[in-house]
Structure formats: C-alpha cells, structure tokens
Write a protein that holds these residues in place. Structure first.
Motif, short mmCIF file in Angstrom:
data_model
loop_
_atom_site.label_atom_id
_atom_site.label_comp_id
_atom_site.label_asym_id
_atom_site.label_seq_id
_atom_site.Cartn_x
_atom_site.Cartn_y
_atom_site.Cartn_z
N ALA A 234 0.83 -1.21 0.00
CA ALA A 234 0.00 0.00 0.00
C ALA A 234 0.87 1.25 0.00
O ALA A 234 0.64 2.19 -0.78
CB ALA A 234 -0.93 0.00 1.21
N VAL A 235 1.85 1.29 0.88
CA VAL A 235 2.73 2.46 0.97
C VAL A 235 3.52 2.64 -0.33
O VAL A 235 3.63 3.76 -0.86
CB VAL A 235 3.68 2.33 2.17
CG1 VAL A 235 4.73 3.45 2.16
CG2 VAL A 235 2.89 2.35 3.47
N ALA A 236 4.04 1.53 -0.86
CA ALA A 236 4.83 1.62 -2.10
C ALA A 236 3.98 2.12 -3.26
O ALA A 236 4.39 3.00 -4.02
CB ALA A 236 5.43 0.25 -2.42
N ALA A 237 2.78 1.56 -3.44
CA ALA A 237 1.91 1.97 -4.54
C ALA A 237 1.52 3.44 -4.40
O ALA A 237 1.51 4.20 -5.39
CB ALA A 237 0.66 1.09 -4.58
N ARG B 69 13.57 -5.95 4.24
CA ARG B 69 13.28 -4.67 4.87
C ARG B 69 14.47 -3.71 4.81
O ARG B 69 14.30 -2.51 4.60
CB ARG B 69 12.87 -4.90 6.32
CG ARG B 69 12.62 -3.62 7.11
CD ARG B 69 12.20 -3.90 8.53
NE ARG B 69 10.90 -4.55 8.55
CZ ARG B 69 9.74 -3.88 8.51
NH1 ARG B 69 9.73 -2.58 8.41
NH2 ARG B 69 8.60 -4.55 8.56
N ALA B 70 15.69 -4.21 5.00
CA ALA B 70 16.86 -3.34 5.03
C ALA B 70 17.10 -2.66 3.68
O ALA B 70 17.71 -1.59 3.61
CB ALA B 70 18.09 -4.14 5.43
N VAL B 71 16.62 -3.28 2.60
CA VAL B 71 16.83 -2.73 1.26
C VAL B 71 15.63 -1.91 0.80
O VAL B 71 15.77 -0.96 0.03
CB VAL B 71 17.09 -3.90 0.26
CG1 VAL B 71 17.27 -3.39 -1.16
CG2 VAL B 71 18.29 -4.70 0.71
N ARG B 72 14.45 -2.26 1.29
CA ARG B 72 13.21 -1.70 0.78
C ARG B 72 13.14 -0.18 0.90
O ARG B 72 12.85 0.53 -0.06
CB ARG B 72 12.03 -2.33 1.52
CG ARG B 72 10.66 -1.92 1.01
CD ARG B 72 9.59 -2.48 1.92
NE ARG B 72 9.77 -3.90 2.14
CZ ARG B 72 9.30 -4.56 3.18
NH1 ARG B 72 8.64 -3.91 4.12
NH2 ARG B 72 9.49 -5.86 3.30
#
Length: 526
Positions: free
Chosen positions: A128-131, A360-363
C-alpha cells in the motif's frame, strides 16, 4: 469466498512481521509518507503553462451546446465521456486554463487512495505504501494530472476497474457485477486504447476460467461484456472515426522505439539523469514483482516462470502494449506515450509488489531513490517546462495587430491554442480551408491537405485582408503540410513585401511557432 484477482495480502506480503521499532520511528515514517503525498498533491493542482493544442480543442468542444458535442467529437476522433464530464465542469467551475485542469487534478488525486487500496490487496501494508508513493511521485501521472485531457481519468478508472474486478471475484454478486460493467463501459468511452486492456483482461479471465473451471471468472468476463453494451450508442461514431480520422499528424514507429519511449515517458523523459535512474529502478522492481518467491535477510529467491499476483499484472501490461502496437502497425495508427496511461497504474502496482518483496533493510532506501527521482522529474515538467509557446505568440499579436487584421494559422493545429487568447476584433482563419481556428477537423485530414494550393490561398487571403495587415502563425515540421506553409509565406511576401518577424520557434516548448506579419496593401489612388 472465491480467490480474488489480486491475491491475498496475508499471503503475498512477504514481510508479515512488522519491525519492533519504537513508536517514534513509526511516527517519523508516517510523517515522511505524509510529506511525500502532500508534495504529490501540490504538484497536481497547478501548471503555469497556457493550454496547448489538445487541451484547447477539449475545452472548445466542451464549451459547445450539449447537443453539438457528439458531432464535434465525431470529427475530432475522441470518445465522449471526458468531454461530457468537462462540459458539466466548465459550467460549474469555469473555463480558464487553471479551472479546466482542475478536473484532471481531481481525478489524479482520487487515484492515490485507489492505488493504496490496490497495493494493500496485492502485498499488504508495504504494498500500500509503495503503490501510494510511486503514484504520488510519478512524473507521468503528475504531468497528466495538470493537463485538460482524459489521461488522469484513465489512470483512475483502471485502478477502479482492477479493484471492482478483484472485489467481484472475491465475493461474486449482482451489485459487484454491475460495478464491473459500469467501469468497463467508462473505460471504453474515455480512451480507445482501453479497448486493448479490456480485450486482454476479458481474454485472460476466460482462459483462467477454462483452466480452473471457475464459473466466477467466466461470469466476471460476462459482466465486462455487458458493459460493452453501454458502448453501443457510440459505436456508429467510433466506426466513422476509424474510417475517417485516425492519426494523420504522425506515422507509426517500431516496437523497440515505442517501448523505449514508454519507459522514458513514465520516468519523466527529457534525457535527465533522474529519469534514467527512475526507469532503471522501476524496471528492476517490476521484474522482482513478477518473479520473487521469498525474501529473508539480504536474499531474494526468484522464479523466472513468474508468480501471482505479479504475473497477472505483467500480462496486463505486456499484453495490452503488444496488442496495441500490433493493431497500430496493421492500421497505420501513430503511437504516443500518453496513450500508455491505460497500463501505467498496473506497471506501478507491479513495481510496488516488487518493492514489498525486498528485504526490509533494502526496501526503504530503494523506495527513497524512486521517490526522489520521481519528484526531481515531476517538478520541472510542471513548473519550468511549458507545453506551448502560445502565450508568447498571443502577446506579440496583441501588441502589434490592429482590429480587422487577418490572422492565418498554418497548419490549422496551431489555431485552437492561440485563438482563444486573442480578441474578437481580429479576423482569424486556418489554412487551407479558411475556416474557424477554434477546433481541428480531423476527418479526411491528409486527403484535404494534399489537395490544397498555398499559392492560390495566399492570393485569396491577401485580397480579403485588403487594407489590413496579414499575420501568419506557422511551423514547418507538421506532417501532411510538407512545404505548404513556407510556400504560403513566400506568396504573401511576393504580394506584400518583406514581413515583420515577431516570434521564432523556441525548442524549449513542446509546441512552438513562427509569427510573421505583412503590412496592409496601399490604398488605391483616386
């Protein structure tokens, strides 16, 4: 409950265990998301540029009496829904450049929560946050949210259609089926490239229904077909447009060039470094969204056969583009990157799935790079790179032209944007028909222009102007006008002497023009 089109976020969100950070960190993350979304909203609500050709035509058609709008659209080549919505909008809000663009801004803003909901269904909170952030900072989406055309409406309708179809497949029912039908019809009546997406979606539903013996998917395809019935009243106009309008202003391009221009346009275009960075990030994320199986630590496992729901989105994007380009090659239709607004939201959702599947560390760093590159591409497009030189030409004419002077536009495509800024005391017409400059009649356009005689027209317009000046707004690189505008200018020079040159084309503008003028003919003696 049946399986949805977008999958189950409880399964697809590969980071199901939220980090145990303190509340302060969570608040900072929420604040950062809020700032980015607020910036995306601000970028969508204003553009300083004057209206360019397509926008000016839309505004003029929507300014007609309602009964005259369908015939004007029939000769323009566009479907009716956006024009009808703009017709009502102009009568409530107004018809200035800013006011008519606010309708597109409204559609662009409404697409943001729709993207967040779709992202959540695809990949949970991370999706949701990414979109939301990818769409909020998309240079392409921002640009067309500030243009008085139908493209931001297309983006919104595609997201609504995706959610409606997913909702129907999760819980089939008549009310949800009607919603699928209505959105299907709305898409078809907004932009004709939507027909390619609908064909791919309908065909995919039928194929998966046959493989999985799914009556829900078959019924969903039937509801889409039912939506097509709402297109039938417009079908005669569509067939006329197909036979007589087309895209005479450009020629088809190759497959690779079309795909390359699409990705560049989605990333902001212009050859900027930020556009190249954003394009690379989005393509990488989209690839991960299709193939990622699991992620842990710094490791991502891929399956090159593709994984749902990314595979469904990839088929939608790739199948639609392939079908549209194939039909374009067969029919000789031009390709414009703005038409790909019909698949942009699917592509961004696919990138959001890829982002959610990263460790998560890369996202967060990857999302930050995409957001910064997107904003860096969107800000110049909206605030510093004007769409048209129209205002410069109009200002020069208002400073020099006198009431009764004749203004000629060659080609006629320069008329709609300039003419709306000029006073009614000027006599304005277009080459080669001598008609009104407010709109372009695209019906049999190439044939009409090929039979034109610029020398005869130049003599006739000089005679009509008589003791008034003649002003020519022209450009030399428009298809179907090869050499004619130059010949018209030479004819007027032969009749009236050397012209006054007021404006030269400026390559910084998407739409530019020359402005030259010839003095009045001397009054005959007694």
């Amino acid at each position: 409950m049946s399986a949805g089109l977008l999958g189950d976020s409880s399964v697809d969100d590969l980071d199901r265990s939220p980090a145990r950070g303190d509340r302060r960190g969570a608040r900072w993350q929420a604040a950062a998301v809020g700032v980015v979304v607020a910036l995306g909203v601000a970028l969508r609500v204003h553009s300083p540029s004057a209206l360019w050709l397509d926008e000016a035509i839309s505004v003029d058609i929507s300014g007609l009496p309602l009964a005259d709008v369908p015939e004007a659209l029939r000769r323009d080549g566009a479907p009716p829904l956006y024009a009808l919505l703009l017709w009502g909008w102009e009568r409530v809000v107004g018809d200035s450049a800013t006011e008519v663009r606010w309708l597109s801004s409204l559609f662009g803003l409404a697409a943001l929560p729709a993207a967040a909901v779709a992202g959540a269904r695809l990949a949970g909170r991370s999706g949701a946050v990414a979109a939301l952030l990818l769409l909020a900072t998309s240079p392409f989406a921002v640009y067309y949210s500030t243009e008085a055309r139908m493209y931001s409406l297309v983006v919104l309708l595609v997201l609504c259609g995706l959610l409606a179809l997913d909702g129907y497949l999760r819980r089939p029912g008549a009310a949800r089926g009607v919603l699928v039908a209505v959105v299907t019809a709305a898409l078809a009546l907004t932009h004709y490239w939507s027909l390619f997406l609908l064909a791919v979606a309908g065909g995919g539903l039928l194929a998966s229904a046959w493989r999985a013996r799914s009556t829900a998917r078959a019924r969903a395809a039937a509801w889409m077909a039912a939506g097509g019935l709402l297109f039938l009243p417009w079908l005669p106009s569509f067939l006329y447009q197909f036979a007589h309008t087309g895209t005479p202003w450009a020629s088809p391009i190759g497959w690779f060039a079309a795909l390359q221009s699409t990705v560049v346009a989605w990333a902001g275009g212009g050859g900027r470094t930020t556009a190249l960075v954003l394009a690379a990030v989005l393509l990488l994320l989209a690839g991960i969204g299709v193939t990622a199986v699991s992620a842990s630590g710094s490791r991502v496992e891929l399956d090159l056969r593709g994984r749902p729901p990314g595979r469904v989105l990839a088929v939608g994007v790739g199948g639609t583009l392939a079908l549209a380009l194939a039909v374009g090659r067969l029919t000789g239709a031009a390709f414009e990157a703005r038409y790909t607004s019909v698949v942009l939201p699917l592509f961004l959702l696919l990138a959001a799935v890829g982002l959610a599947r990263l460790p998560r560390a890369v996202r967060t760093p990857v999302l930050a790079v995409a957001v910064v590159a997107g904003v860096a591409g969107a800000v110049p497009d909206v605030y510093f790179e004007h769409k048209t030189q129209t205002a410069v030409v109009a200002d020069a004419l208002q400073a020099q032209a006198l009431p009764g002077d004749v203004v000629v536009y060659c080609p006629d495509q320069l008329g709609p944007a300039v003419s709306r800024l000029l006073p009614g005391s000027l006599r304005q017409e277009v080459y080669p028909t001598g008609g009104s400059p407010e709109r372009v009649d695209w019906a049999d356009y190439a044939e009409r222009n090929s039979g034109a005689d610029p020398t005869a027209y130049g003599r006739a317009v000089s005679d009509r102007a008589g003791g008034s000046a003649v002003w020519l707004v022209f450009h030399t690189h428009y298809r179907t006008y090869e050499g004619q505008c130059e010949e018209l200018a030479e004819t007027l020079t032969g009749l009236r002497g050397d012209p006054l040159r007021l404006v030269e084309p400026d390559s910084r503008y998407f739409e530019s023009a020359h402005l030259v003028g010839w003095a009045p003919l001397p009054t005959p003696g007694p």
